[in-house]
Design an enzyme around this catalytic site. Structure first.
Site, mmCIF file in Angstrom:
data_model
loop_
_atom_site.group_PDB
_atom_site.id
_atom_site.type_symbol
_atom_site.label_atom_id
_atom_site.label_comp_id
_atom_site.label_asym_id
_atom_site.label_seq_id
_atom_site.Cartn_x
_atom_site.Cartn_y
_atom_site.Cartn_z
ATOM 1 N N SER A 1 0.837 -1.200 0.000
ATOM 2 C CA SER A 1 0.000 0.000 0.000
ATOM 3 C C SER A 1 0.869 1.247 0.000
ATOM 4 O O SER A 1 2.077 1.188 0.214
ATOM 5 C CB SER A 1 -0.902 0.009 1.230
ATOM 6 O OG SER A 1 -0.153 0.399 2.365
ATOM 7 N N LYS A 2 0.213 2.361 -0.249
ATOM 8 C CA LYS A 2 0.930 3.638 -0.278
ATOM 9 C C LYS A 2 1.565 3.911 1.075
ATOM 10 O O LYS A 2 2.581 4.585 1.177
ATOM 11 C CB LYS A 2 -0.024 4.770 -0.650
ATOM 12 C CG LYS A 2 -0.516 4.665 -2.084
ATOM 13 C CD LYS A 2 -1.186 5.932 -2.563
ATOM 14 C CE LYS A 2 -1.621 5.776 -4.018
ATOM 15 N NZ LYS A 2 -2.203 6.953 -4.603
ATOM 16 N N ARG A 3 0.957 3.421 2.112
ATOM 17 C CA ARG A 3 1.476 3.693 3.466
ATOM 18 C C ARG A 3 2.681 2.803 3.827
ATOM 19 O O ARG A 3 3.446 3.156 4.712
ATOM 20 C CB ARG A 3 0.368 3.501 4.502
ATOM 21 C CG ARG A 3 -0.315 4.810 4.862
ATOM 22 C CD ARG A 3 -1.605 4.581 5.593
ATOM 23 N NE ARG A 3 -2.646 4.176 4.652
ATOM 24 C CZ ARG A 3 -3.351 3.052 4.742
ATOM 25 N NH1 ARG A 3 -3.117 2.206 5.707
ATOM 26 N NH2 ARG A 3 -4.270 2.775 3.852
#
Ligand code: GLU
Length: 505
Positions: free
Chosen positions: A264-266
């Site tokens: 994920s982007k995180r």
């Protein structure tokens, strides 16, 4: 393939392009170039609520940095333009109307509250509410399938909010084809009647995407696995319009380094590696790291991305963009999720670092390191050539090479313990003499004189070379001592050895 291959990369400008998006762009680019086709960039900005200022520019810059510019898109070869869906708004309504006229779509007037009540009522009975053939004509949902044409017309004229839904067929077995996944069978009874046109006058992704792919003469749709559930609806839409569908290829998910779950982007911030090609500053000021700013070469990023889902079926791992274009095959892309490996990414960068011209690296290094501002770039390049095999990033250079540019001001404690023995002072004084006597100050001459003296006098090599290195570097690291001496010159060599002698006595 008789028809000219045309593929599109169709990101939504809802933020920076994640590395998974860059992989989708890359596979589209490779496929297009391999078949002499066109690589189209289309900006899917129909969802005004999620629009982020600057995202389109970021996407274009990222493609350019990777070396895969689009052939057609906003501001470039606009023969099928415009390429931003927000600028094509006027186009879509007519297609939604055509589907209503052909009985493939209908108006639905249900409010958000009514739909919510339906959902809750179903949940209370342990069922899931799906807006489709189960209930669309039962009477409690308000749509043009149950209202008379006059009632429908009256509601529209009264300004009631409505959406246009696709009428998914009942009891049909769809056979879908995907280049990567083969044949997929879908029972249409499980499909819901997706909204094609929203109350805000904008098409949804599904309608705009199909209409544009058709109008832009797209032959192959290559996109992420997350769109696979939409494939049935998309095929049904092509059929409803009476259009030939393009071929589809859904790329595998990119998984976290652990192999569990989607990257994920995180994850980047959490796990300490970039997930964006370029650094990104969000409208609220938060900055996310980018591969470029972290010191990756675009060649390394392209190479590692290509291996996220594809491999040539051989041991070869190093591929330039040109080689990828010639070897890439969609049939060789696998279905299983591809695990993202940040260490492998570094490995690729180390490799591409070695391919770079020393002078080119030196130029970058010079701009990064204030101590180098006044240095001759050719001298920096020589130093870079001696240390780059130990580096992964240009930002590693200073630690590996500072002694070519500055005199050590201290001597590492551990190294001193190891290198400085009884008699070291005498040894160093002798080395000074040898250095001074080396008229033609070359690596070879230094080597012959110092090594010759060591052998002739049967002194252990370490007894001389360790303190010498300590004097020159301040630690027991670095490339060959003779290279260092040659680089810094006779006077500086002598000065450094004297400094060490002073610090001992
Ligand atoms: N706009 C979609 C996205 O953001 C495009 C999906 C597709 O390629 O059909 O990924």
């Amino acid at each position: 393939m008789s028809q000219k291959v045309r593929v599109r990369f169709a990101p939504s400008p809802t933020g920076p392009l994640h590395i998974g998006g860059v992989r989708t762009a890359l596979f589209n680019y490779l496929f297009a170039k391999k078949h002499g086709g066109d690589f189209v960039l289309r900006i899917e900005d129909t969802d005004q609520n999620r629009f982020v200022e600057g995202a389109e520019e970021y996407i274009i810059k990222s493609l350019d940095w990777c070396g895969m510019p689009f052939d057609e898109g906003p501001g470039k070869n606009e023969k099928f333009g415009p390429y931003r869906q927000s600028e094509r708004k006027h186009l879509y309504r007519q297609y939604a109307d055509d589907l209503i006229a052909s009985g493939n779509a209908y108006y639905a007037f249900d409010t958000a509250e009514q739909l919510d009540a339906e959902r809750k009522a179903h949940e209370a009975e342990g069922k899931t509410f799906i807006y489709n053939w189960h209930n669309r004509e039962k009477g409690h949902l308000i749509n043009s399938l149950v209202l008379t044409p006059e009632e429908t017309q009256a509601k529209i004229e009264a300004g009631d909010d409505y959406v246009i839904r696709f009428k998914s067929p009942q009891d049909e077995n769809l056979i879908l084809k995907d280049i990567i996944r083969g044949t997929i069978k879908i029972d249409t009874n499980i499909l819901d009647d997706k909204v094609l046109f929203k109350s805000d006058g904008m098409p949804t992704y599904h309608l705009a995407n199909i209409v544009d792919d058709h109008l832009m003469e797209i032959t192959h749709v290559i996109r992420g696995e997350e769109w696979l559930p939409s494939l049935a609806l998309h095929k049904l839409l092509y059929d409803a319009f009476g259009w030939d569908a393009p071929e589809f290829a859904h790329l595998p998910l990119i998984l976290k380094p652990t192999g569990k779950g989607k990257l994920s982007k995180r994850d980047g911030d959490k796990l300490g590696f970039p997930v964006f090609p370029l650094e990104y500053t969000a409208p609220d000021g938060t900055v996310s790291r980018g591969y470029k700013e972290d010191g990756y070469f675009p060649e390394a990023v392209v190479n590692f991305l290509a291996f996220l889902g594809w491999n040539p079926g051989t041991e070869q791992e190093i591929f330039s963009l040109e080689q990828l274009v010639s070897d890439f095959e969609l049939e060789k892309v696998h279905k299983a999720g591809a695990r993202f490996d940040p260490d492998k990414t570094k490995w690729f960068n180390h490799h591409y670092m070695q391919q770079q011209l020393d002078l080119h690296l030196a130029e970058q290094f010079k701009t990064m390191q204030p101590e180098l501002a006044e240095m001759d770039v050719n001298y920096i390049a020589l130093a870079v050539g001696l240390i780059k095999e130990r580096a992964t990033f240009v930002s590693d250079f200073w630690n590996l090479s500072h002694f070519f540019f500055t005199t050590p001001t201290s001597f590492d404690e551990k190294a001193s313990k190891k290198a400085l023995k009884e008699g070291t002072e005498d040894v160093l004084n002798k080395v000074i003499e040898l250095v001074n006597n080396t008229e033609d100050f070359t690596v070879e001459n230094l080597q012959t004189n110092i090594k010759g003296w060591i052998t002739d006098n049967e002194i252990g090599f370490g007894k001389v070379m360790m303190p010498l290195r300590l004097a020159l570097v301040g630690a027991l690291q670095g490339p060959d001592v003779f290279d260092i001496m040659y680089m810094i010159g006779k006077a500086e060599t002598v000065k450094r050895i004297e400094n060490l002698i002073k610090s001992i006595s």
